[in-house]
Write a protein that holds these residues in place. Structure first.
Motif, PDB file in Angstrom:
ATOM      1  N   LYS A   2       0.835  -1.198   0.000  1.00 27.07           N
ATOM      2  CA  LYS A   2       0.000   0.000   0.000  1.00 27.07           C
ATOM      3  C   LYS A   2       0.874   1.255   0.000  1.00 27.07           C
ATOM      4  O   LYS A   2       2.050   1.194  -0.316  1.00 27.07           O
ATOM      5  CB  LYS A   2      -0.916  -0.013   1.234  1.00 27.07           C
ATOM      6  N   THR A   3       0.288   2.368   0.385  1.00 21.09           N
ATOM      7  CA  THR A   3       0.981   3.648   0.356  1.00 21.09           C
ATOM      8  C   THR A   3       2.345   3.561   1.044  1.00 21.09           C
ATOM      9  O   THR A   3       2.465   3.024   2.135  1.00 21.09           O
ATOM     10  CB  THR A   3       0.106   4.716   1.044  1.00 21.09           C
ATOM     11  N   MET A 118      -2.743  -8.765  -5.120  1.00 22.72           N
ATOM     12  CA  MET A 118      -4.026  -8.470  -5.749  1.00 22.72           C
ATOM     13  C   MET A 118      -4.499  -9.571  -6.708  1.00 22.72           C
ATOM     14  O   MET A 118      -5.486  -9.383  -7.412  1.00 22.72           O
ATOM     15  CB  MET A 118      -3.930  -7.131  -6.497  1.00 22.72           C
ATOM     16  N   TYR A 134      -7.894  -2.190  -8.876  1.00 20.17           N
ATOM     17  CA  TYR A 134      -7.273  -1.172  -8.026  1.00 20.17           C
ATOM     18  C   TYR A 134      -6.611  -0.120  -8.896  1.00 20.17           C
ATOM     19  O   TYR A 134      -6.460  -0.300 -10.109  1.00 20.17           O
ATOM     20  CB  TYR A 134      -6.242  -1.795  -7.067  1.00 20.17           C
ATOM     21  N   ALA A 136      -3.364   3.136  -8.437  1.00 19.60           N
ATOM     22  CA  ALA A 136      -2.359   3.732  -7.557  1.00 19.60           C
ATOM     23  C   ALA A 136      -1.700   4.913  -8.259  1.00 19.60           C
ATOM     24  O   ALA A 136      -1.577   4.924  -9.486  1.00 19.60           O
ATOM     25  CB  ALA A 136      -1.302   2.704  -7.182  1.00 19.60           C
ATOM     26  N   ILE A 143       4.581   3.714  -4.055  1.00 20.38           N
ATOM     27  CA  ILE A 143       3.155   4.026  -4.042  1.00 20.38           C
ATOM     28  C   ILE A 143       2.900   5.271  -3.193  1.00 20.38           C
ATOM     29  O   ILE A 143       3.149   5.278  -1.998  1.00 20.38           O
ATOM     30  CB  ILE A 143       2.339   2.838  -3.514  1.00 20.38           C
ATOM     31  N   TRP A 146      -3.126   4.879  -2.795  1.00 25.61           N
ATOM     32  CA  TRP A 146      -3.666   3.559  -3.127  1.00 25.61           C
ATOM     33  C   TRP A 146      -5.189   3.607  -3.136  1.00 25.61           C
ATOM     34  O   TRP A 146      -5.794   4.137  -2.203  1.00 25.61           O
ATOM     35  CB  TRP A 146      -3.172   2.546  -2.090  1.00 25.61           C
ATOM     36  N   GLU A 148      -8.247   0.917  -3.763  1.00 26.30           N
ATOM     37  CA  GLU A 148      -8.620  -0.489  -3.950  1.00 26.30           C
ATOM     38  C   GLU A 148     -10.128  -0.652  -3.806  1.00 26.30           C
ATOM     39  O   GLU A 148     -10.732  -0.095  -2.881  1.00 26.30           O
ATOM     40  CB  GLU A 148      -7.913  -1.333  -2.889  1.00 26.30           C
ATOM     41  N   GLU A 163     -13.849   3.089  -6.371  1.00 30.54           N
ATOM     42  CA  GLU A 163     -12.624   3.542  -5.692  1.00 30.54           C
ATOM     43  C   GLU A 163     -11.459   3.724  -6.665  1.00 30.54           C
ATOM     44  O   GLU A 163     -10.606   4.574  -6.453  1.00 30.54           O
ATOM     45  CB  GLU A 163     -12.212   2.541  -4.606  1.00 30.54           C
ATOM     46  N   SER A 164     -11.414   2.910  -7.722  1.00 27.97           N
ATOM     47  CA  SER A 164     -10.302   2.962  -8.679  1.00 27.97           C
ATOM     48  C   SER A 164     -10.681   3.716  -9.954  1.00 27.97           C
ATOM     49  O   SER A 164      -9.972   3.634 -10.957  1.00 27.97           O
ATOM     50  CB  SER A 164      -9.852   1.546  -9.029  1.00 27.97           C
TER      51      SER A 164
END
Length: 182
Positions: A2-3, A118, A134, A136, A143, A146, A148, A163-164
């Motif tokens: 993730k981030t 993923m 996802y 990013a 990243i 993020w 997802e 979200e993406s």
């Protein structure tokens, strides 16, 4: 993954147009690495379950393509679309979508997707192993942000999308830029 995390090092097996090859299919193999795509740039990577699928072809990919200039104005150097599909499929899909700005990355074996955490089973749709949806924002291979879709699971009966989406990333970039403008 993730981030703040660094992207996994992977070699992607791509096909690129090369007129020197000649014939009706003038393409050659060209290996590209994670560094080739992401080093020294601020990019968007979005990954989806499959080329030619409805949500991907109708909303997500066209949305990123259509907003390319706005993303550039917000500091994005490139936009990449990844799927667990081979290079032949990804290139044909890019052609069918008339892509000029978004570049496709084939993750045919799912190695990058697996290392990102993923990779999901989509046997319920006859797809086999594919990517969870996802996106990013990535700066120099790390990243930055993020996005997802909720409900990460094998054989998900739904295909969550939001979200993406390009709109979500545009909103995030505009908010991140606002303090810089003040």
């Amino acid at each position: 993954m993730k981030t703040g995390a660094k992207l996994p090092e992977v070699t992607f097996h791509t096909r690129v147009r090369d007129e020197e090859v000649g014939g009706p299919n003038p393409y050659r193999w060209q290996d590209m690495t994670t560094a080739d795509y992401f080093a020294g740039k601020r990019v968007i990577l979005f990954s989806l379950p499959g080329a030619f699928t409805p949500t991907c072809s109708t909303y997500q990919l066209p949305g990123f393509e259509g907003n390319f200039e706005t993303f550039r104005e917000l500091g994005i150097d490139a936009i990449y679309c990844m799927s667990v599909n081979d290079s032949f499929v990804m290139n044909k899909w890019a052609e069918s979508q008339n892509l000029e700005n978004v570049k496709v990355i084939p993750d045919g074996s799912g190695e990058f997707t697996r290392k990102m955490g993923m990779l999901v089973d989509k046997d319920n749709l006859g797809f086999g192993m594919r990517s969870w949806r996802y996106a990013a924002i990535i700066k120099d291979g790390v990243i930055e942000a993020w996005f997802e879709e909720p409900g990460l699971m094998d054989n998900c009966p739904e295909d969550p999308y939001g979200e993406s989406s390009p709109e979500t990333l545009l909103s995030w970039l505009e908010k991140a830029r606002a303090p810089e403008m003040a």
